[in-house]
Scaffold this motif. Sequence first.
Motif, PDB file in Angstrom:
ATOM      1  N   MET A 272     131.601  97.987  -7.902  1.00 30.92           N
ATOM      2  CA  MET A 272     132.755  97.172  -7.504  1.00 30.92           C
ATOM      3  C   MET A 272     132.291  95.848  -6.897  1.00 30.92           C
ATOM      4  O   MET A 272     131.203  95.742  -6.339  1.00 30.92           O
ATOM      5  CB  MET A 272     133.621  97.914  -6.488  1.00 30.92           C
ATOM      6  N   GLU A 273     133.116  94.822  -7.040  1.00 30.48           N
ATOM      7  CA  GLU A 273     132.821  93.526  -6.416  1.00 30.48           C
ATOM      8  C   GLU A 273     133.198  93.622  -4.938  1.00 30.48           C
ATOM      9  O   GLU A 273     134.372  93.550  -4.587  1.00 30.48           O
ATOM     10  CB  GLU A 273     133.573  92.393  -7.102  1.00 30.48           C
ATOM     11  N   MET A 274     132.204  93.774  -4.110  1.00 29.90           N
ATOM     12  CA  MET A 274     132.419  93.978  -2.680  1.00 29.90           C
ATOM     13  C   MET A 274     132.535  92.654  -1.932  1.00 29.90           C
ATOM     14  O   MET A 274     133.255  92.546  -0.939  1.00 29.90           O
ATOM     15  CB  MET A 274     131.261  94.810  -2.124  1.00 29.90           C
TER      16      MET A 274
ATOM     17  N   ILE B 219     135.796  96.605   2.031  1.00 31.81           N
ATOM     18  CA  ILE B 219     135.118  97.838   2.421  1.00 31.81           C
ATOM     19  C   ILE B 219     135.437  98.925   1.396  1.00 31.81           C
ATOM     20  O   ILE B 219     136.616  99.250   1.180  1.00 31.81           O
ATOM     21  CB  ILE B 219     135.547  98.301   3.826  1.00 31.81           C
ATOM     22  N   PRO B 220     134.427  99.507   0.731  1.00 35.22           N
ATOM     23  CA  PRO B 220     134.679 100.522  -0.296  1.00 35.22           C
ATOM     24  C   PRO B 220     135.432 101.735   0.268  1.00 35.22           C
ATOM     25  O   PRO B 220     135.090 102.259   1.333  1.00 35.22           O
ATOM     26  CB  PRO B 220     133.260 100.936  -0.738  1.00 35.22           C
ATOM     27  N   GLY B 221     136.479 102.129  -0.442  1.00 37.70           N
ATOM     28  CA  GLY B 221     137.236 103.314  -0.049  1.00 37.70           C
ATOM     29  C   GLY B 221     138.217 103.103   1.070  1.00 37.70           C
ATOM     30  O   GLY B 221     138.910 104.040   1.467  1.00 37.70           O
TER      31      GLY B 221
ATOM     32  N   GLY C 277     129.032  89.617  -4.562  1.00 31.95           N
ATOM     33  CA  GLY C 277     128.147  90.760  -4.378  1.00 31.95           C
ATOM     34  C   GLY C 277     128.768  92.048  -4.879  1.00 31.95           C
ATOM     35  O   GLY C 277     129.957  92.301  -4.648  1.00 31.95           O
ATOM     36  N   ARG C 278     127.962  92.863  -5.571  1.00 34.15           N
ATOM     37  CA  ARG C 278     128.445  94.142  -6.101  1.00 34.15           C
ATOM     38  C   ARG C 278     127.747  95.301  -5.385  1.00 34.15           C
ATOM     39  O   ARG C 278     126.592  95.188  -4.978  1.00 34.15           O
ATOM     40  CB  ARG C 278     128.205  94.229  -7.601  1.00 34.15           C
ATOM     41  N   LEU C 279     128.485  96.404  -5.251  1.00 37.51           N
ATOM     42  CA  LEU C 279     127.959  97.579  -4.577  1.00 37.51           C
ATOM     43  C   LEU C 279     126.982  98.299  -5.506  1.00 37.51           C
ATOM     44  O   LEU C 279     127.359  98.780  -6.574  1.00 37.51           O
ATOM     45  CB  LEU C 279     129.107  98.508  -4.187  1.00 37.51           C
ATOM     46  N   ASP C 280     125.717  98.400  -5.081  1.00 39.76           N
ATOM     47  CA  ASP C 280     124.673  99.039  -5.886  1.00 39.76           C
ATOM     48  C   ASP C 280     124.439 100.505  -5.502  1.00 39.76           C
ATOM     49  O   ASP C 280     124.053 101.324  -6.332  1.00 39.76           O
ATOM     50  CB  ASP C 280     123.348  98.273  -5.724  1.00 39.76           C
TER      51      ASP C 280
END
Length: 409
Positions: A343-345, A363-365, A327-330
Amino acid sequence: MHPLNDIFVQSAAIFLELATSEFMRYILAAAGLHLLLSTLLKPLVRRRKIRPAWPPKGQVRREILASIRSVLVFSMLSLGAVWAVKAGWTQVYREADAHGWFYFGISVLVLIVGHDTWFYWVHRLLHDKRLYQGWHHLHHRSFNPTPFTAFAFNTGEAFLHGLFTPLLILVLPVSYLALFVFSVHMIVRNTVGHCGVELFPATRGGRPLLGWLTTVTHHDLHHASPGWNYGLYFTFWDRLMKTEHPDYLKHFSAAVRAEPMKRAKPVALSIAIAASVFCAAVLSGSGRAEATETAALETISGRWVTEGYGAVVRLQPCDKAPMELCGRLDWIWDPASGSYLGMEMLSGFRLQGAEWRDGEITIPGKNQVFRSTIKVLDHNTLKVRGCALVVCRKQTWRRLESLPHIGLR
């Protein structure tokens, strides 16, 4: 859920899947060959049955029960191998052509020849008088073997035979496809070797056409005379160590009845047709599993909104492993985190039963990675569970199209 409990639940699910797959492969091979010998190959059976007598009543039932126990032992060893792969201790890789197709072929050959070598020496060890009664006698209760004899082992014998693959993948770079090809070859050759009917081709003079392969007669003689013919796939170890039965060729010639060449082509054609049907039956279980995974991927693919409307994630098959879920962050609500878009989340989720397991969510960031499980509750709802060390979280994700009020497209 506590991480230890999560590991236990994952292990139980993986073990059940491994055991079911292994048992189905055994039953498809053994029962499929038995059915072929009683239908399509029935005329060949009359001419090429090695022994006139049929196995005693109750033998097949005993063999299947013993084989179920062997399957449980094999599956426990395979479970250990699965966790070794997850820990990065092995040389297993997913893309079959990652090292080229030439290496793929070499790796399959190494698996088969290596297994034959392992089997020969383990087999000789089991015939030591100090081990035979407790470790190998059960297999030889099938004096007149059937295809179901293939896995009829004592617990200790099953453990020794099952050790080969988990040990080899620690040192040999090998793909999942190569391991699958090897496992199909193993069960097909094993059931054929115990079928009691000489299916291998012969020359005009009644000798094995492929003398470097163990024929059905070769292994049948081992059940009749346990001090000879320890090999599984090839004859070279028996010949090198002088353990091949001195009358093997005479017994083989008698089994094939020294058929004249005019009948050899129909016999070879029957064997080829039967082998194709037999292998197709064994492979069909894997084909159905792949179809199930493909349908599940189609169901879950799309854009999903995380709990609290914090982000939108696009779920889809992984680029490098099409049967896995990534899954990628949209979209993300925090403008400061916009650099993480694309990014590939999510990565590495595999379908196990009704859930996607063994994947990771980043987790992004933040420097946080959760080992996670995803369960599809309905077409528009997912239950996501993840653990990082002792911290576990659960969320409900909803399909973006089912939430028109949030204004994201």
